[in-house]
Write an enzyme that holds these catalytic residues in place. Structure first.
Site, PDB file in Angstrom:
ATOM      1  N   THR A 181       0.851  -1.193   0.000  1.00  0.00           N
ATOM      2  CA  THR A 181       0.000   0.000   0.000  1.00  0.00           C
ATOM      3  C   THR A 181       0.879   1.233   0.000  1.00  0.00           C
ATOM      4  O   THR A 181       1.978   1.238   0.549  1.00  0.00           O
ATOM      5  CB  THR A 181      -0.880   0.067   1.263  1.00  0.00           C
ATOM      6  OG1 THR A 181      -0.007   0.070   2.390  1.00  0.00           O
ATOM      7  CG2 THR A 181      -1.815  -1.101   1.348  1.00  0.00           C
ATOM      8  N   GLU A 326      -6.029  -3.172  -0.845  1.00  0.00           N
ATOM      9  CA  GLU A 326      -6.424  -4.309  -0.005  1.00  0.00           C
ATOM     10  C   GLU A 326      -7.612  -5.068  -0.580  1.00  0.00           C
ATOM     11  O   GLU A 326      -7.995  -6.112  -0.067  1.00  0.00           O
ATOM     12  CB  GLU A 326      -6.777  -3.807   1.412  1.00  0.00           C
ATOM     13  CG  GLU A 326      -5.581  -3.330   2.220  1.00  0.00           C
ATOM     14  CD  GLU A 326      -5.285  -1.850   2.026  1.00  0.00           C
ATOM     15  OE1 GLU A 326      -5.663  -1.292   0.979  1.00  0.00           O
ATOM     16  OE2 GLU A 326      -4.673  -1.241   2.931  1.00  0.00           O
ATOM     17  N   LYS A 434     -13.603  18.824  10.282  1.00  0.00           N
ATOM     18  CA  LYS A 434     -14.565  18.876  11.387  1.00  0.00           C
ATOM     19  C   LYS A 434     -14.746  20.316  11.840  1.00  0.00           C
ATOM     20  O   LYS A 434     -13.914  20.866  12.539  1.00  0.00           O
ATOM     21  CB  LYS A 434     -14.074  18.017  12.552  1.00  0.00           C
ATOM     22  CG  LYS A 434     -14.542  16.611  12.426  1.00  0.00           C
ATOM     23  CD  LYS A 434     -14.413  15.862  13.734  1.00  0.00           C
ATOM     24  CE  LYS A 434     -14.326  14.384  13.410  1.00  0.00           C
ATOM     25  NZ  LYS A 434     -13.187  13.734  13.945  1.00  0.00           N
ATOM     26  N   TRP A 439     -19.168  17.303  10.326  1.00  0.00           N
ATOM     27  CA  TRP A 439     -18.270  16.916   9.239  1.00  0.00           C
ATOM     28  C   TRP A 439     -18.576  17.670   7.956  1.00  0.00           C
ATOM     29  O   TRP A 439     -19.738  17.816   7.574  1.00  0.00           O
ATOM     30  CB  TRP A 439     -18.432  15.422   8.942  1.00  0.00           C
ATOM     31  CG  TRP A 439     -17.769  14.539   9.942  1.00  0.00           C
ATOM     32  CD1 TRP A 439     -17.135  14.923  11.086  1.00  0.00           C
ATOM     33  CD2 TRP A 439     -17.701  13.109   9.891  1.00  0.00           C
ATOM     34  NE1 TRP A 439     -16.657  13.826  11.749  1.00  0.00           N
ATOM     35  CE2 TRP A 439     -16.991  12.706  11.049  1.00  0.00           C
ATOM     36  CE3 TRP A 439     -18.144  12.150   8.998  1.00  0.00           C
ATOM     37  CZ2 TRP A 439     -16.728  11.358  11.317  1.00  0.00           C
ATOM     38  CZ3 TRP A 439     -17.897  10.819   9.272  1.00  0.00           C
ATOM     39  CH2 TRP A 439     -17.190  10.420  10.407  1.00  0.00           C
TER      40      TRP A 439
END
Ligand code: AMP
Length: 537
Positions: A181, A326, A434, A439
């Site tokens: 990754t 993944e 935030k 959010w």
């Protein structure tokens, strides 16, 4: 029915049933090389014999540092088919990182395209597990290097070995390939795929409502073979018998356009940043696309302005897709359902901004901070969790601990899922802004800025704010020769988004830094600008 699902079966099928189908590659040298699936099969078997002669055993890792091209494709099949593990390295990483990954993977052989000679020279003394280095070229083009002892020549390995080779039969759960990754924090982690996971992923990826591939297609994977197996397209092409076109290192708009037109490409795949170059070239030259009907865009959010350009200006349908290393990588594809296809252009475009619905094999849900499942109402946003037979359960060597939560893989993405099952990413969880405890999704804000005619690229980051904790800050790179002021850009948000979501300020930069897989490096922008609002307050 007992037959294991092995990658070698894809090659055998392609050779036997689509033997004349072509693989076209633009090479590092700039010329165009052509071969067939039949030749691919014979050369992969020769290479499998060469690996055997070099003492490669089942499970050994074989690394590649290579562009998209026919030799890389041969290694995909020769290495995995013979039971070893193909480890595709990302050449855009820093040499220290590449060396770290090679050592972690304990690679035995490293194959590399000539472009990467300096990179290999930089790490050669630091990778003791690598017993042989192979330059992916012929004898005439072998580089002069004193740093790499006993450098082998790819074409000589192929020529020196027989094409008589029987692909071994083994447990389908054996590892086939490995990709690390490109995490921005901590050490890279290896996602290890198996033959079974790869085969199931291939079946699903080829389906009509997924990547929709057939023998009639001419597929151009711009997405690199070193990043999650080019989204599985080298396997899909063999399964369905599609012609493959590989761009090599030539990824600029002009080169891609030429290749698309000259080879009759019908389907291409890549990240939004690559398509920006292609669209800019097509627009500046007043060119269209004769044969290209579809393009798969993923890796980061496809801005609706890009979807609109492809579809309305060029008649190229955009398939917005989402996945991750993944996940082999495919998770969702935004293939519209019949009722959605009947909607007007604007309504369809709004749906296409979403990352799409799960392909069979991937299940997904969104959860709140306590892990409680949230409704699929298109409004509730939570962390996206996935599970399925091509999603990893642990990282290579178990490093990084157990990533699963009750059998689900936490993606680190924040998303909504609507009643039709269409998922939309609002953010990476670490990129969420935030503001006063609420959010704000940065992707929405970026998509709006990207629709402004002067904006080449936009990133929205959380900047520290004395009153609200964080507020959105828009970082913008303008198109060459175009101009836009701060107030013009902020005014562009009016009526397009809730007022309190409007960024507090705009910072202009020459270019937005990109990571090794073409994603915006927002952490770097945060390092630079997170105190910007405090400073201007
Ligand atoms: P990687 O493992 O490097 O391929 O990165 C996977 C991550 O890229 C995902 O978890 C998402 O954050 C992001 N990503 C991939 N595709 C999309 C997409 N279509 N829209 C938004 N983000 C995406």
């Amino acid at each position: 029915m007992d037959q294991p699902l092995l990658i070698s079966a894809l090659l055998t099928h392609a050779e036997r049933h689509h033997g004349d189908q072509q693989i076209v590659s633009r090479r590092v040298e700039g010329d165009v090389h052509r071969c067939t699936f039949r030749e691919l099969g014979a050369r992969a078997r020769r290479m499998a014999n060469a690996l055997d002669a070099h003492g490669i055993d089942m499970g050994d890792r074989i690394a590649t540092l290579a562009w998209n091209g026919y030799r890389h494709m041969e290694l995909y099949y020769a290495v995995s088919g013979s039971g070893a593990v193909l480890h595709t390295l990302n050449p855009r990483l820093h040499p220290d990182q590449v060396a770290w990954i090679v050592n972690h993977a304990e690679d035995r052989i490293l194959f590399f395209d000539l472009s990467f000679l300096p990179l290999v020279e930089a790490i050669v003394d630091r990778v003791p597990t690598v017993k042989a280095f192979v330059a992916m070229t012929d004898r005439a083009h072998m580089p002069a290097t004193s740093k790499i002892r006993g450098l082998l020549c790819y074409e000589e390995l192929v020529e020196d070995h027989s094409s008589e080779f029987h692909w071994p039969r083994f447990d389908e759960q054996r590892a086939s390939s490995l990709c690390y990754t490109s995490g921005t924090t901590g050490n890279p982690k290896g996602a290890l795929y198996s033959h079974r996971s790869t085969m199931l992923h291939t079946y699903a990826a080829a389906l009509p409502d997924a990547l929709n591939c057939s023998a009639a297609d001419v597929i151009l994977p711009v997405v690199p073979m070193f990043h999650v197996n080019a989204w599985g397209l080298p396997y899909v092409a063999c399964m369905v018998g599609a012609k493959l076109v590989f761009p090599g290192p030539w990824l600029d708009g002009k080169s891609l356009h030429e290749l698309i037109e000259s080879e009759g490409v019908t389907l291409s795949a890549g990240v939004p940043t690559v398509w920006q170059g292609l669209l800019a070239h097509a627009e500046s030259q007043g060119q269209g696309f004769k044969s290209m009907r579809r393009t798969i865009i993923g890796g980061s959010a496809c801005p609706p302005a890009m979807t609109r350009s492809f579809q309305e200006q060029y008649g190229v349908h955009v398939l917005h897709a989402w996945g991750m290393t993944e996940m082999s990588p495919l998770g969702t594809v935004c293939a519209l359902k019949p009722a959605q296809l009947a909607l007007g252009d604007e309504a369809r475009l709004a749906i296409q901004a979403k990352q799409g619905r799960a392909v069979f094999g991937v299940d997904m849900k969104i959860v709140d901070a306590e892990g409680k499942e949230l409704p699929h109402d298109g409004a509730a946003a939570g962390e996206l969790m996935v599970c399925g037979p091509w999603i990893i359960g642990s990282y290579f060597k178990g490093d990084g601990g157990n990533p699963l939560v009750d059998g689900w893989f936490p993606t680190g993405d924040v998303a909504t899922i609507d009643a039709e099952g269409f998922m939309q990413i609002t953010d990476r969880s670490k990129d969420v802004i935030k503001s006063g405890g609420e959010w704000i999704g940065s992707i929405d804000l970026e998509n709006i800025a990207m629709a402004h005619p002067a904006v080449a690229m936009a990133a929205c980051i959380a900047a520290r704010h004395a009153k609200w904790g964080e507020r959105p800050l828009l970082v913008v790179a303008l198109k060459p020769g175009k101009s836009a002021t701060r107030s013009e850009l902020l005014g562009f948000y009016e009526g397009r988004i809730a007022k309190w979501w409007t960024p507090d300020d705009v910072v202009f930069v020459d270019s937005i830094p990109l990571g090794a897989t073409g994603k915006m490096l927002k952490n770097r922008l945060r390092d630079l600008f997170q105190d910007h609002l405090l400073a201007v307050a």
